[in-house]
Design a protein around this motif. Structure first.
Motif, short mmCIF file in Angstrom:
data_model
loop_
_atom_site.label_atom_id
_atom_site.label_comp_id
_atom_site.label_asym_id
_atom_site.label_seq_id
_atom_site.Cartn_x
_atom_site.Cartn_y
_atom_site.Cartn_z
N ARG A 43 45.47 21.41 113.39
CA ARG A 43 46.22 20.51 114.28
C ARG A 43 46.68 19.29 113.49
O ARG A 43 45.86 18.57 112.93
N LEU A 44 47.97 19.10 113.44
CA LEU A 44 48.56 17.97 112.72
C LEU A 44 49.19 16.98 113.69
O LEU A 44 49.69 17.39 114.75
N PHE A 97 57.65 30.71 111.32
CA PHE A 97 56.27 31.06 111.01
C PHE A 97 55.29 30.37 111.96
O PHE A 97 54.29 30.97 112.37
N TYR A 98 55.57 29.11 112.29
CA TYR A 98 54.71 28.39 113.23
C TYR A 98 54.63 29.15 114.55
O TYR A 98 53.54 29.39 115.10
N ARG A 99 55.80 29.55 115.06
CA ARG A 99 55.82 30.27 116.34
C ARG A 99 55.07 31.60 116.24
O ARG A 99 54.33 31.98 117.16
N VAL A 117 43.40 28.84 106.67
CA VAL A 117 43.80 27.72 107.51
C VAL A 117 45.31 27.53 107.34
O VAL A 117 45.79 27.26 106.24
N PHE A 118 46.06 27.71 108.43
CA PHE A 118 47.50 27.52 108.38
C PHE A 118 47.83 26.06 108.69
O PHE A 118 47.38 25.51 109.69
N VAL A 119 48.64 25.45 107.83
CA VAL A 119 49.05 24.06 107.99
C VAL A 119 50.51 24.03 108.46
O VAL A 119 51.41 24.30 107.66
N PRO A 120 50.78 23.74 109.73
CA PRO A 120 52.16 23.80 110.25
C PRO A 120 52.98 22.56 109.92
O PRO A 120 53.44 21.84 110.82
N MET A 170 57.24 26.94 103.23
CA MET A 170 58.22 25.96 102.76
C MET A 170 59.60 26.60 102.76
O MET A 170 59.84 27.62 102.11
N GLY A 171 60.53 25.97 103.50
CA GLY A 171 61.83 26.57 103.75
C GLY A 171 62.92 26.22 102.75
O GLY A 171 64.10 26.17 103.13
#
Length: 432
Positions: A43-44, A97-99, A117-120, A170-171
């Protein structure tokens, strides 16, 4: 209009986050099936993701990227009745990717139980102010605030593996993020050079050949089916399509007098219009309009994929979605990039390699190389391209259960990241 849209997106993201994490009945796999695959979404604060979308019409260089935020980063539909085709901008992959992570079947609220751990963090969008905007002279600071947050907020999550289990998306190409910290000038930000972030796995549109934390993932195309029927319908069309053109180049550049591979391609196509077709995409006219290039790709046997400003091209994946066999001119265009999705030892089964120096400096005709390939072999190569299609496409979020059983580019990327993290953590000598 922009503010209500962003607020709506933020609300949906928040609701989905809670919904998918708390509703056990939505977990499609058993605990045993998720063993080794558990992901915790970090959670950011919204300043690292959703707040960055508020001024989507005011970023430098971009006139307005608000339309590409629609459908959680897939963009607007190509037309109202479209079921699978969108005006997708590849740089929105961070939102996509977040979705998709929000509906990942092996999510856990407990970071101690997570394998990754995914960092959005929307790194590419945030980088625009450093690359082009008023903060351009502070490019070395890109990512420092995020790194400080990861270490200070619930520090046990970061300390457990010193970032080795953290995943970023990273886009933009890695070249936009790797300016050495010692440089006071030069292109790019320095987020991938920060010592604090050297251990993360960065899934990125184009990687450097030597950087261990980077892994290239397929550029998103405009094709995002939501059901197995839609995918099968498109595959059927690809198989039935009559390939009347030997080779196709969809792109821009190559108009200067200086020798380069794109100029050589244009000259050959002008000399042999019976064998080669060009879809003129200069000025980015094709970028969000798949109608301009997908039909020609459906009727071509081979799609030429020369490097441009950087080695990789979205067109590689557009062409493969159309069943068009890619022709590469340097190994960094794909073979040394997308190793999770396109195995390095299989390239001769689905692509052709023509060294660009042979074309540019020694006068080798690309069409001569391609015409020497027997038709039976061409058919086998196209079959292999079609077999690979699900692995390089990004299906629509909320897809049907049948399509979810087919691994797409997102699924393959997550599997690859989990395996890389496992290898690192089970190995020795991790950077701390």
């Amino acid at each position: 209009m922009v503010q209500p849209f962003v607020n709506l997106v933020s609300t949906i993201i928040s609701v989905l986050f809670v919904f998918f994490l708390l509703t056990d009945s939505l977990v499609a796999e058993t605990a045993q099936q998720c063993n080794g695959r558990w992901v915790h979404i970090r959670r950011l604060p919204p300043r690292f993701n959703m707040d960055l979308l508020h001024n989507c019409s005011e970023y430098p260089v971009w006139d307005d990227f608000c339309p590409y935020l629609a459908n959680h980063g897939l963009g607007q539909k190509t037309h109202n009745r479209s079921e699978s085709w969108y005006r997708t901008d590849a740089s929105m992959i961070e939102i996509m990717f977040y979705r998709r992570f929000l509906e990942y079947s092996c999510l856990t609220q407990d970071p101690a139980a997570a394998d990754a751990v995914f960092v959005p963090y929307f790194a590419g969008i945030d980088s625009l102010r450093y690359l082009y905007g008023p903060d351009v002279n502070s490019s070395a600071e890109h990512g420092i605030e995020l790194a400080d947050f990861l270490r200070s907020d619930s520090p046990e999550i970061w300390r457990r593996h010193h970032g080795h289990d953290h995943i970023f998306v990273m886009g933009r190409p890695a070249w936009d993020f790797c300016r050495p910290l010692s440089w006071s000038e030069g292109w790019g930000t320095s987020i991938l050079e920060l010592p604090e972030l050297l251990n993360v796995t960065a899934m990125i549109l184009e990687s450097r050949a030597w950087a261990w934390q980077e892994q290239a993932v397929p550029h998103p195309t405009s094709f995002h089916p939501a059901s197995i029927g839609r995918l099968q319908s498109w595959v059927g069309r690809v198989r039935r399509s009559r390939r009347t053109t030997l080779m196709l180049f969809a792109g821009g550049g190559g108009t200067s007098q200086s020798p380069n591979i794109r100029r050589s391609i244009r000259l050959e196509c002008e000399e042999r219009p019976d064998l080669c077709s060009i879809v003129e995409c200069s000025g980015g006219v094709c970028e969000h309009d798949p109608i301009l290039y997908m039909k020609p790709m459906l009727h071509a046997k081979f799609c030429l994929q020369p490097p441009g400003d950087t080695p990789t091209r979205r067109s590689t994946f557009d062409g493969m979605i159309a069943g068009c066999i890619p022709v590469f001119f340097e190994e960094l265009s794909a073979k040394k990039q997308f190793t999770w999705h396109l195995p390095e030892d299989e390239y001769d089964r689905f692509s052709v390699f023509v060294p660009k120096d042979e074309v540019v400096w020694n006068g080798l005709n690309i069409s001569d190389v391609l015409m020497r390939i027997p038709e039976e072999q061409v058919g086998r190569m196209r079959d292999r391209v079609i077999e690979l299609m699900p692995k390089i496409m990004y299906r629509r979020h909320g897809s049907s259960p049948g399509l979810k059983r087919v691994k797409d580019a997102f699924d393959v990327a997550v599997d690859g990241a989990l395996q890389r993290i496992k290898n690192r953590i089970s190995g020795s000598g991790l950077v701390t």
